[in-house]
Design a protein around this motif. Structure first.
Motif, PDB file in Angstrom:
ATOM      1  N   GLU A 174       1.116  -1.658   0.265  1.00 18.56           N
ATOM      2  CA  GLU A 174       0.427   0.294   0.334  1.00 18.56           C
ATOM      3  C   GLU A 174       0.684   1.350   0.037  1.00 18.56           C
ATOM      4  OE1 GLU A 174      -2.451  -3.202   1.627  1.00 18.56           O
ATOM      5  OE2 GLU A 174      -0.535  -2.628   1.926  1.00 18.56           O
ATOM      6  N   ALA A 221       2.346   1.737  -3.621  1.00 23.98           N
ATOM      7  CA  ALA A 221       1.100   2.416  -4.618  1.00 23.98           C
ATOM      8  C   ALA A 221       1.389   3.346  -4.156  1.00 23.98           C
ATOM      9  CB  ALA A 221       0.227   1.843  -4.558  1.00 23.98           C
ATOM     10  N   ALA A 222       0.950   4.392  -3.154  1.00 24.78           N
ATOM     11  CA  ALA A 222       1.012   5.735  -2.812  1.00 24.78           C
ATOM     12  C   ALA A 222       2.196   6.319  -3.324  1.00 24.78           C
ATOM     13  CB  ALA A 222       0.434   5.568  -1.291  1.00 24.78           C
ATOM     14  N   ALA A 231       4.655   5.677  -5.136  1.00 29.81           N
ATOM     15  CA  ALA A 231       4.380   5.566  -6.851  1.00 29.81           C
ATOM     16  C   ALA A 231       3.701   6.388  -8.008  1.00 29.81           C
ATOM     17  CB  ALA A 231       5.135   4.118  -7.214  1.00 29.81           C
ATOM     18  N   ALA A 232       2.704   6.658  -7.098  1.00 32.64           N
ATOM     19  CA  ALA A 232       1.968   7.579  -7.456  1.00 32.64           C
ATOM     20  C   ALA A 232       2.589   9.519  -7.624  1.00 32.64           C
ATOM     21  CB  ALA A 232       0.107   7.950  -7.009  1.00 32.64           C
ATOM     22  N   ARG A 233       3.060   9.702  -6.656  1.00 30.12           N
ATOM     23  CA  ARG A 233       3.820  10.327  -6.536  1.00 30.12           C
ATOM     24  C   ARG A 233       5.068  10.379  -7.480  1.00 30.12           C
ATOM     25  NH1 ARG A 233       1.965  10.214  -1.512  1.00 30.12           N
ATOM     26  NH2 ARG A 233       4.732   9.949  -0.808  1.00 30.12           N
ATOM     27  N   ASP A 234       5.406   9.591  -7.571  1.00 35.07           N
ATOM     28  CA  ASP A 234       6.883   9.689  -8.137  1.00 35.07           C
ATOM     29  C   ASP A 234       6.967   9.516  -9.080  1.00 35.07           C
ATOM     30  OD1 ASP A 234       9.372   9.698  -8.244  1.00 35.07           O
ATOM     31  OD2 ASP A 234      10.237   9.160  -6.254  1.00 35.07           O
ATOM     32  N   PRO A 235       7.624   9.377 -10.448  1.00 31.55           N
ATOM     33  CA  PRO A 235       7.735   9.015 -11.520  1.00 31.55           C
ATOM     34  C   PRO A 235       8.381   7.597 -12.569  1.00 31.55           C
ATOM     35  CG  PRO A 235       8.239  11.130 -11.896  1.00 31.55           C
ATOM     36  CD  PRO A 235       7.470  11.071 -10.786  1.00 31.55           C
ATOM     37  N   GLY A 276       8.615   2.160  -9.130  1.00 28.62           N
ATOM     38  CA  GLY A 276       7.766   1.044  -9.284  1.00 28.62           C
ATOM     39  C   GLY A 276       8.621   0.211  -8.193  1.00 28.62           C
TER      40      GLY A 276
END
Length: 257
Positions: free
Chosen positions: A49, A52-53, A55-59, A62
């Motif tokens: 979890e 996932a959070a 990765a949503a902010r950091d390009p 992965g």
């Protein structure tokens, strides 16, 4: 755009350490084309979890997940297979390997005379672990070097930089991450040791005990020694390594032709 570097972090139940570790890697490599790939090795502490959070902010970030814990070597292998970056950096997910040491390893790997350098192996100069762990590792490394003759005093350090093509040359077995210098030499690649710093563990707890390391280490060590003796170069190989400070690391470990 393809990244030049992939930083692979094998992690099991290190949820508290990962956010800061990812941020530090980004700061250390801000001027490079890089990706970070966290391999969640069957964590049960909410790591998925949090990743996932993040990765949503950091390009750059992965992540992969193993449904059950397969071990550090398997996690690294999954990460290497998943990326196409030609240069791989690994460090432990517990935060004890400082990311600001990564540029020193990359500089030696990318040096003009380093075309045959397959691995730059970090060696902890002031290891921040318990006395029993330091003593146990010291004894194990002396035994390992006596059998494998790779000249590396700290092959268990998780901070490594290596060429993906060199890694893919290696025979795979569980716990190979502890024998990478010897296996690189077996395949004809050069290995360079570089002194790195080390930090105390701030969160979580170690996944290994001295006894646990010893029990699996004996079998792995004998297997690694057998692989070396069965290599095309065989016992005619000559291996010499030196430990140098990161800023002056110019020595290399090379298989004699």
């Amino acid at each position: 755009m393809t990244s030049d570097i992939c930083v692979i972090i094998p992690a099991r139940d290190e949820v508290a350490a990962l956010p800061a570790l990812v941020a530090e890697i980004g700061a250390a490599l801000h001027d490079r084309r890089f990706d970070i790939l966290v391999v969640d090795d069957g964590s049960t502490d909410g790591t998925a979890e949090v990743l996932a959070a993040l990765a949503a902010r950091d390009p750059h970030l992965g992540w992969l997940r193993n449904d059950q814990a397969l071990g550090q070597s398997a996690a690294i292998r999954a990460g290497v297979r998943a990326t196409r970056a030609p240069i791989i950096v690994t460090l432990d997910g517990d935060g004890q390997n400082p990311p600001d040491q990564i540029p020193a390893l990359l500089a030696r790997l990318e040096a003009a005379d380093g075309a045959r350098v397959g691995l730059v192996q970090g060696q902890r100069s002031r290891r921040q672990d318990t006395l029993s762990r330091r003593l146990g590792s010291g004894i194990a490394n002396r035994i390992r070097d006596a059998l494998l003759h790779d000249g590396i005093r700290d092959s268990g350090c998780g901070l490594k930089a290596f060429r993906r093509e060199a890694y893919l040359d290696l025979p795979y077995f569980d716990h190979i991450h502890r024998f990478m210098p010897a296996m690189m030499l077996r395949e004809g690649w050069q290995v360079v040791p570089v002194a790195v710093s080390h930090r105390e563990r701030k969160t979580g707890r170690s996944k290994y005990s001295n006894l646990g390391r010893a029990l699996v280490g004996v079998v792995d060590l004998l297997g690694a020694a057998w692989l070396i003796r069965r290599s095309p170069q065989g016992q005619a190989q000559s291996r010499t390594a030196q430990t140098l400070a990161p800023e002056t690391a110019e020595a290399s470990t090379q298989v004699a032709n």
